[in-house]
Scaffold this motif. Structure first.
Motif, mmCIF file in Angstrom:
data_model
loop_
_atom_site.group_PDB
_atom_site.id
_atom_site.type_symbol
_atom_site.label_atom_id
_atom_site.label_comp_id
_atom_site.label_asym_id
_atom_site.label_seq_id
_atom_site.Cartn_x
_atom_site.Cartn_y
_atom_site.Cartn_z
ATOM 1 N N GLN A 109 9.108 11.544 -12.908
ATOM 2 C CA GLN A 109 9.107 10.635 -14.055
ATOM 3 C C GLN A 109 9.014 11.400 -15.375
ATOM 4 O O GLN A 109 9.678 11.051 -16.359
ATOM 5 C CB GLN A 109 7.971 9.619 -13.931
ATOM 6 N N LYS A 138 2.304 1.629 -3.491
ATOM 7 C CA LYS A 138 1.268 2.058 -4.444
ATOM 8 C C LYS A 138 0.940 3.537 -4.252
ATOM 9 O O LYS A 138 0.861 4.296 -5.218
ATOM 10 C CB LYS A 138 0.017 1.209 -4.241
ATOM 11 N N ASN A 139 0.755 3.942 -3.005
ATOM 12 C CA ASN A 139 0.434 5.346 -2.726
ATOM 13 C C ASN A 139 1.599 6.264 -3.083
ATOM 14 O O ASN A 139 1.395 7.383 -3.556
ATOM 15 C CB ASN A 139 0.041 5.517 -1.264
ATOM 16 N N LYS A 147 5.250 11.527 -10.120
ATOM 17 C CA LYS A 147 4.854 11.682 -11.523
ATOM 18 C C LYS A 147 5.637 12.810 -12.192
ATOM 19 O O LYS A 147 6.055 12.699 -13.342
ATOM 20 C CB LYS A 147 3.355 11.934 -11.610
ATOM 21 N N ASP A 170 0.835 -1.211 0.000
ATOM 22 C CA ASP A 170 0.000 0.000 0.000
ATOM 23 C C ASP A 170 0.865 1.255 0.000
ATOM 24 O O ASP A 170 0.563 2.229 -0.706
ATOM 25 C CB ASP A 170 -0.941 0.018 1.211
ATOM 26 N N LEU A 202 3.848 5.818 -5.476
ATOM 27 C CA LEU A 202 3.922 5.960 -6.931
ATOM 28 C C LEU A 202 2.818 6.842 -7.497
ATOM 29 O O LEU A 202 2.939 7.331 -8.622
ATOM 30 C CB LEU A 202 3.902 4.583 -7.600
ATOM 31 N N GLU A 203 1.767 7.068 -6.727
ATOM 32 C CA GLU A 203 0.680 7.936 -7.175
ATOM 33 C C GLU A 203 0.864 9.395 -6.766
ATOM 34 O O GLU A 203 0.078 10.250 -7.168
ATOM 35 C CB GLU A 203 -0.655 7.402 -6.629
ATOM 36 N N LEU A 204 1.916 9.686 -5.991
ATOM 37 C CA LEU A 204 2.171 11.064 -5.573
ATOM 38 C C LEU A 204 2.513 11.940 -6.778
ATOM 39 O O LEU A 204 3.135 11.482 -7.741
ATOM 40 C CB LEU A 204 3.328 11.118 -4.572
ATOM 41 N N GLU A 205 2.109 13.189 -6.701
ATOM 42 C CA GLU A 205 2.364 14.135 -7.790
ATOM 43 C C GLU A 205 3.863 14.351 -7.999
ATOM 44 O O GLU A 205 4.326 14.488 -9.139
ATOM 45 C CB GLU A 205 1.674 15.471 -7.477
#
Length: 150
Positions: free
Chosen positions: A32, A20-21, A29, A17, A23-26
């Motif tokens: 990347q 996953k959380n 992104k 978890d 990798l979803e942070l702004e």
């Protein structure tokens, strides 16, 4: 011996978890996107390859710099290439995003360590963050905590 029980599976799920959380942070992104921008810039990539080639030649010959003046020219060219890479806007943006991402990782690491113990020191690797000296070798010296060591 590690026992498999429900707590171990709960820990693994919690780790999944967190990942996953994360990798979803702004900020992730954004990092990347900056990394992809650097990787997709053919001109910048050719400068990086050229720098690596020059650096390799210089590293092979730097011991003879006092005897061979052409090694000084290679060194100068290497620094010019490095400067051209460092002043590229995409590279500057990537490095800023890397530091921001490192700060976020440091905050997460500190939060996780504080759940285990408030005395655990997390070396963030950030230049202005507090640092501790390397731990010694031997039994009982592999982990340093804040406060007195018994």
């Amino acid at each position: 011996m590690l026992l498999n029980n429900n707590q171990l599976f709960e820990i693994e799920e919690a780790i999944d978890d967190v990942i996953k959380n994360f990798l979803e942070l702004e900020i992730v992104k954004s990092y990347q996107l900056a990394k992809n921008a650097v990787l997709s810039d053919n001109e910048l990539q050719s400068k990086i390859v050229r720098f690596q080639e020059i650096k390799s030649v210089y590293d092979d010959q730097k011991d003879y710099i006092a005897f061979r003046p052409e090694v000084k020219k290679i060194r100068r060219e290497m620094f010019q290439q490095k400067r051209a890479i460092d002043l590229n806007e995409k590279m500057i943006d990537l490095r800023r995003k890397e530091v921001d991402l490192q700060k976020t990782l440091a905050e997460i690491s500190q939060k996780i360590s504080s759940v285990v113990s408030g005395n655990i020191f997390v070396d963030t690797g950030l230049p202005l963050a507090s640092h501790k000296e390397h731990h010694g070798k031997g039994r009982g010296d592999s982990i340093k905590e804040r406060g007195d060591h018994v």
